[in-house]
Design a protein around this motif. Sequence first.
Motif, PDB file in Angstrom:
ATOM      1  N   ILE A  37     -29.664  34.961 -19.848  1.00 51.10           N
ATOM      2  CA  ILE A  37     -30.396  33.704 -20.053  1.00 51.10           C
ATOM      3  C   ILE A  37     -31.726  33.980 -20.745  1.00 51.10           C
ATOM      4  CG2 ILE A  37     -31.668  31.885 -18.838  1.00 51.10           C
ATOM      5  CD1 ILE A  37     -29.309  31.777 -16.853  1.00 51.10           C
ATOM      6  N   ILE A  38     -32.454  34.984 -20.286  1.00 47.83           N
ATOM      7  CA  ILE A  38     -33.743  35.332 -20.890  1.00 47.83           C
ATOM      8  C   ILE A  38     -33.550  35.741 -22.351  1.00 47.83           C
ATOM      9  CG2 ILE A  38     -35.621  37.042 -20.853  1.00 47.83           C
ATOM     10  CD1 ILE A  38     -35.368  36.948 -17.749  1.00 47.83           C
ATOM     11  N   LYS A  39     -32.525  36.557 -22.608  1.00 50.52           N
ATOM     12  CA  LYS A  39     -32.244  36.994 -23.979  1.00 50.52           C
ATOM     13  C   LYS A  39     -31.949  35.792 -24.877  1.00 50.52           C
ATOM     14  CE  LYS A  39     -28.366  38.719 -25.952  1.00 50.52           C
ATOM     15  NZ  LYS A  39     -27.079  39.353 -25.869  1.00 50.52           N
ATOM     16  N   ARG A  40     -31.122  34.886 -24.395  1.00 45.99           N
ATOM     17  CA  ARG A  40     -30.774  33.701 -25.194  1.00 45.99           C
ATOM     18  C   ARG A  40     -31.989  32.792 -25.403  1.00 45.99           C
ATOM     19  NH1 ARG A  40     -25.094  32.792 -25.656  1.00 45.99           N
ATOM     20  NH2 ARG A  40     -23.918  34.342 -24.504  1.00 45.99           N
ATOM     21  N   GLN A  41     -32.815  32.649 -24.384  1.00 46.09           N
ATOM     22  CA  GLN A  41     -34.027  31.828 -24.533  1.00 46.09           C
ATOM     23  C   GLN A  41     -34.961  32.429 -25.582  1.00 46.09           C
ATOM     24  OE1 GLN A  41     -35.244  31.734 -20.391  1.00 46.09           O
ATOM     25  NE2 GLN A  41     -34.445  29.667 -20.108  1.00 46.09           N
ATOM     26  N   ASN A  42     -35.067  33.756 -25.599  1.00 44.90           N
ATOM     27  CA  ASN A  42     -35.897  34.422 -26.609  1.00 44.90           C
ATOM     28  C   ASN A  42     -35.325  34.212 -28.009  1.00 44.90           C
ATOM     29  OD1 ASN A  42     -37.763  35.355 -24.752  1.00 44.90           O
ATOM     30  ND2 ASN A  42     -36.745  37.318 -24.477  1.00 44.90           N
ATOM     31  N   GLN A  43     -34.005  34.292 -28.130  1.00 43.15           N
ATOM     32  CA  GLN A  43     -33.368  34.062 -29.429  1.00 43.15           C
ATOM     33  C   GLN A  43     -33.607  32.626 -29.901  1.00 43.15           C
ATOM     34  OE1 GLN A  43     -29.336  35.179 -28.409  1.00 43.15           O
ATOM     35  NE2 GLN A  43     -29.543  37.200 -29.357  1.00 43.15           N
ATOM     36  N   ILE A  44     -33.515  31.694 -28.987  1.00 41.45           N
ATOM     37  CA  ILE A  44     -33.754  30.284 -29.320  1.00 41.45           C
ATOM     38  C   ILE A  44     -35.205  30.103 -29.776  1.00 41.45           C
ATOM     39  CG2 ILE A  44     -34.020  27.977 -28.282  1.00 41.45           C
ATOM     40  CD1 ILE A  44     -31.464  28.620 -26.647  1.00 41.45           C
ATOM     41  N   GLN A  45     -36.118  30.705 -29.044  1.00 39.64           N
ATOM     42  CA  GLN A  45     -37.538  30.593 -29.387  1.00 39.64           C
ATOM     43  C   GLN A  45     -37.801  31.189 -30.781  1.00 39.64           C
ATOM     44  OE1 GLN A  45     -40.185  32.676 -26.707  1.00 39.64           O
ATOM     45  NE2 GLN A  45     -41.844  31.251 -27.118  1.00 39.64           N
ATOM     46  N   THR A  46     -37.205  32.334 -31.063  1.00 37.42           N
ATOM     47  CA  THR A  46     -37.377  32.972 -32.370  1.00 37.42           C
ATOM     48  C   THR A  46     -36.824  32.085 -33.483  1.00 37.42           C
ATOM     49  OG1 THR A  46     -37.230  35.176 -31.371  1.00 37.42           O
ATOM     50  CG2 THR A  46     -36.807  35.026 -33.738  1.00 37.42           C
ATOM     51  N   ALA A  47     -35.648  31.519 -33.264  1.00 38.78           N
ATOM     52  CA  ALA A  47     -35.039  30.634 -34.270  1.00 38.78           C
ATOM     53  C   ALA A  47     -35.903  29.401 -34.496  1.00 38.78           C
ATOM     54  CB  ALA A  47     -33.628  30.237 -33.843  1.00 38.78           C
ATOM     55  N   GLU A  48     -36.451  28.839 -33.430  1.00 38.94           N
ATOM     56  CA  GLU A  48     -37.302  27.655 -33.562  1.00 38.94           C
ATOM     57  C   GLU A  48     -38.575  27.983 -34.343  1.00 38.94           C
ATOM     58  OE1 GLU A  48     -37.668  26.526 -29.437  1.00 38.94           O
ATOM     59  OE2 GLU A  48     -36.014  25.075 -29.605  1.00 38.94           O
ATOM     60  N   ILE A  49     -39.139  29.147 -34.105  1.00 38.94           N
ATOM     61  CA  ILE A  49     -40.336  29.572 -34.845  1.00 38.94           C
ATOM     62  C   ILE A  49     -40.001  29.731 -36.327  1.00 38.94           C
ATOM     63  CG2 ILE A  49     -41.929  31.521 -35.206  1.00 38.94           C
ATOM     64  CD1 ILE A  49     -41.904  31.868 -32.105  1.00 38.94           C
ATOM     65  N   GLN A  50     -38.864  30.362 -36.622  1.00 32.97           N
ATOM     66  CA  GLN A  50     -38.453  30.542 -38.013  1.00 32.97           C
ATOM     67  C   GLN A  50     -38.245  29.189 -38.698  1.00 32.97           C
ATOM     68  OE1 GLN A  50     -34.970  33.013 -37.512  1.00 32.97           O
ATOM     69  NE2 GLN A  50     -36.114  34.899 -37.855  1.00 32.97           N
ATOM     70  N   ILE A  51     -37.655  28.261 -37.992  1.00 33.64           N
ATOM     71  CA  ILE A  51     -37.420  26.930 -38.560  1.00 33.64           C
ATOM     72  C   ILE A  51     -38.758  26.250 -38.859  1.00 33.64           C
ATOM     73  CG2 ILE A  51     -36.575  24.597 -38.027  1.00 33.64           C
ATOM     74  CD1 ILE A  51     -34.199  25.986 -36.576  1.00 33.64           C
ATOM     75  N   ARG A  52     -39.700  26.351 -37.931  1.00 35.17           N
ATOM     76  CA  ARG A  52     -41.019  25.748 -38.166  1.00 35.17           C
ATOM     77  C   ARG A  52     -41.705  26.366 -39.390  1.00 35.17           C
ATOM     78  NH1 ARG A  52     -41.283  25.577 -32.488  1.00 35.17           N
ATOM     79  NH2 ARG A  52     -42.455  27.520 -32.343  1.00 35.17           N
ATOM     80  N   GLU A  53     -41.589  27.682 -39.536  1.00 33.32           N
ATOM     81  CA  GLU A  53     -42.191  28.361 -40.687  1.00 33.32           C
ATOM     82  C   GLU A  53     -41.542  27.900 -41.986  1.00 33.32           C
ATOM     83  OE1 GLU A  53     -44.879  30.397 -40.820  1.00 33.32           O
ATOM     84  OE2 GLU A  53     -45.106  29.939 -38.688  1.00 33.32           O
ATOM     85  N   ILE A  54     -40.242  27.742 -41.965  1.00 37.78           N
ATOM     86  CA  ILE A  54     -39.534  27.276 -43.166  1.00 37.78           C
ATOM     87  C   ILE A  54     -39.947  25.848 -43.498  1.00 37.78           C
ATOM     88  CG2 ILE A  54     -37.258  26.625 -44.071  1.00 37.78           C
ATOM     89  CD1 ILE A  54     -36.130  29.107 -42.648  1.00 37.78           C
ATOM     90  N   VAL A  55     -40.055  24.998 -42.490  1.00 38.55           N
ATOM     91  CA  VAL A  55     -40.469  23.606 -42.724  1.00 38.55           C
ATOM     92  C   VAL A  55     -41.874  23.576 -43.326  1.00 38.55           C
ATOM     93  CG1 VAL A  55     -41.100  21.455 -41.549  1.00 38.55           C
ATOM     94  CG2 VAL A  55     -38.947  22.573 -40.999  1.00 38.55           C
ATOM     95  N   LYS A  56     -42.756  24.426 -42.802  1.00 35.23           N
ATOM     96  CA  LYS A  56     -44.112  24.503 -43.334  1.00 35.23           C
ATOM     97  C   LYS A  56     -44.077  24.935 -44.805  1.00 35.23           C
ATOM     98  CE  LYS A  56     -46.832  27.145 -40.805  1.00 35.23           C
ATOM     99  NZ  LYS A  56     -47.879  27.816 -40.011  1.00 35.23           N
ATOM    100  N   SER A  57     -43.263  25.937 -45.085  1.00 35.66           N
ATOM    101  CA  SER A  57     -43.130  26.436 -46.450  1.00 35.66           C
ATOM    102  C   SER A  57     -42.534  25.363 -47.373  1.00 35.66           C
ATOM    103  CB  SER A  57     -42.244  27.683 -46.441  1.00 35.66           C
ATOM    104  OG  SER A  57     -42.073  28.185 -47.735  1.00 35.66           O
ATOM    105  N   LEU A  58     -41.552  24.625 -46.867  1.00 33.46           N
ATOM    106  CA  LEU A  58     -40.945  23.545 -47.653  1.00 33.46           C
ATOM    107  C   LEU A  58     -41.981  22.472 -47.993  1.00 33.46           C
ATOM    108  CD1 LEU A  58     -37.463  23.082 -45.953  1.00 33.46           C
ATOM    109  CD2 LEU A  58     -37.871  23.714 -48.326  1.00 33.46           C
ATOM    110  N   ASN A  59     -42.800  22.132 -47.025  1.00 32.01           N
ATOM    111  CA  ASN A  59     -43.849  21.138 -47.266  1.00 32.01           C
ATOM    112  C   ASN A  59     -44.826  21.617 -48.343  1.00 32.01           C
ATOM    113  OD1 ASN A  59     -42.782  19.391 -45.369  1.00 32.01           O
ATOM    114  ND2 ASN A  59     -44.108  20.110 -43.728  1.00 32.01           N
TER     115      ASN A  59
END
Length: 176
Positions: A37-59
């Motif tokens: 569960i902890i491993k999956r939560q960390n993976q989710i958090q990492t993916a969400e951070i990457q998505i936010r960075e991409i959205v920022k870059s897209l803007n």
Amino acid sequence: IQKNKQQVENLNIESIKLQQEIQGKDTMNLEVLNQDIIKRQNQIQTAEIQIREIVKSLNTLEVKKQSSEQLKQKITKIDQCPTCLQQVSEDHKMLISSTEDEQIIYAEKDIKEKTSKKEALDQELQILKQGLERVKQKQSEFSLIQLKLRNIKEKQSLITTLGIEDQQLEKNIIEF
């Protein structure tokens, strides 16, 4: 004695029912599930951070593209430089327009790549969240199995205690 025998019989029936309920169920280690569960939560958090960075870059890319388009439009409409009041030649206008076209093409290409990467990350994030829910469900099922196992042990302990009481009662009856 009769009451104890009836209670032992009821406890045996309940114990058998509980054993049948958990029979064949996966009894994974709770610690393994918690780590997963902890491993999956960390993976989710990492993916969400990457998505936010991409959205920022897209803007940022969208702003650059719009800026280039606006500059291109402005330069084609002016005849005199607003700063030095010199005549703006068609060659200069074409040069600036060409430069801005290149920047627009680059921005559009980058936007397309980042949008594609974001979509892939969105899908990965969805899969990760589904996996996390499945593991949490397993954790819940495992906790229930552990509870039932404790319940079975308590019932067996009570059966043993009642058996000892019966033996004591029978011994006391024989002595009288």
